[in-house]
Design a protein around this motif. Sequence first.
Motif, PDB file in Angstrom:
ATOM      1  N   THR A   5       0.559  -0.964   0.060  1.00 39.62           N
ATOM      2  CA  THR A   5       0.119  -0.436   0.414  1.00 39.62           C
ATOM      3  C   THR A   5       0.878   1.274   0.051  1.00 39.62           C
ATOM      4  O   THR A   5       0.975   2.526  -0.965  1.00 39.62           O
ATOM      5  N   ARG A  13      -3.251   7.718  -5.781  1.00 40.99           N
ATOM      6  CA  ARG A  13      -3.441   8.218  -5.139  1.00 40.99           C
ATOM      7  C   ARG A  13      -3.525   9.264  -4.590  1.00 40.99           C
ATOM      8  O   ARG A  13      -4.997   9.907  -4.121  1.00 40.99           O
ATOM      9  N   ILE A  23     -12.737   4.796  -3.781  1.00 47.08           N
ATOM     10  CA  ILE A  23     -12.052   4.204  -4.666  1.00 47.08           C
ATOM     11  C   ILE A  23     -13.884   3.646  -5.341  1.00 47.08           C
ATOM     12  O   ILE A  23     -12.932   3.500  -6.549  1.00 47.08           O
ATOM     13  N   LYS A  35     -12.026  -3.507  -6.595  1.00 50.88           N
ATOM     14  CA  LYS A  35     -11.075  -4.565  -6.722  1.00 50.88           C
ATOM     15  C   LYS A  35     -10.100  -4.040  -7.218  1.00 50.88           C
ATOM     16  O   LYS A  35      -8.656  -3.990  -7.184  1.00 50.88           O
ATOM     17  N   GLU A  38      -8.734  -1.211  -6.338  1.00 55.85           N
ATOM     18  CA  GLU A  38      -7.621  -0.858  -5.327  1.00 55.85           C
ATOM     19  C   GLU A  38      -6.049  -1.606  -5.946  1.00 55.85           C
ATOM     20  O   GLU A  38      -5.354  -1.463  -5.028  1.00 55.85           O
ATOM     21  N   ARG A  39      -5.882  -2.271  -6.543  1.00 57.99           N
ATOM     22  CA  ARG A  39      -4.633  -3.386  -7.821  1.00 57.99           C
ATOM     23  C   ARG A  39      -4.156  -2.158  -7.466  1.00 57.99           C
ATOM     24  O   ARG A  39      -2.749  -1.903  -7.781  1.00 57.99           O
ATOM     25  N   SER A  42      -2.385  -0.568  -4.799  1.00 51.34           N
ATOM     26  CA  SER A  42      -1.615  -1.221  -4.341  1.00 51.34           C
ATOM     27  C   SER A  42      -0.408  -1.745  -4.849  1.00 51.34           C
ATOM     28  O   SER A  42       0.565  -2.371  -4.161  1.00 51.34           O
TER      29      SER A  42
END
Length: 245
Positions: A5, A13, A23, A35, A38-39, A42
């Motif tokens: 992260t 971000r 998100i 998701k 999120e990938r 991260s």
Amino acid sequence: MSTATITGNERLRGAMVAANVTIEGLADHLGIDPKSVERWLSTDRTPHARNAEAAAKLLGADAYHLWPKLGERHRSTPTAQDEVVACYPMRSTVPYGLWRSTLAGATTVIDLAVANLLFLADAVWDLPALLADKSAAGVRVRIVTTETPAGPVTGLGDVFPSLLAVPGLRLSTHPGLRADVMRADDDLLVTTPIDGLTPALAPVLHLRRLGSAPMVGGYLATLDHLFATATPTRLTSSHLRAVAA
């Protein structure tokens, strides 16, 4: 907090924080699973060019700044398939709010080549006010309608009389107009006519310009040709009465 992260895509971000986009909000805008976003955050995973461009536009950023490897992963010249955001079998299957939200998101250009004025009046209920606000904000707004409308509608002044008095709008008519093309910056909603079918049953393409835009480029050239050869709309006494009313 995991190392992934911390060392993920900090450019993305930061852009999301600056634009106050979550998100879930970004995923919903792109029509993908949260998701996936999120990938992106991260890891150093680079999204598909279409999603990268759409995300960057929402965030007010440059896609190649957010994902430096974007140019390495994808061909420098997009294919026509890359520009197709969605294809709908008929007008009723297009998400209703998409017509208005596409126009509302424009910051530079709005072009409307509209053969079906009554449909547009229903799809974008506050079109005159929306276009007036956009024009006042510096957006170039051009509208061309068919020269001989079918049915009881006789022209733009009958459906949207208040548009005739909006400063800065370029209004015109053209005898060769058949398809409905709505452009807002790099996004287009195109209703493609089919012989023997009513306009309501015609397929609709949602297109987004990428790079040299092999597919969208054809529609943009068509729009420029239409406006270059169209006849400017002039106020008549009946139009003046309608606007005054």
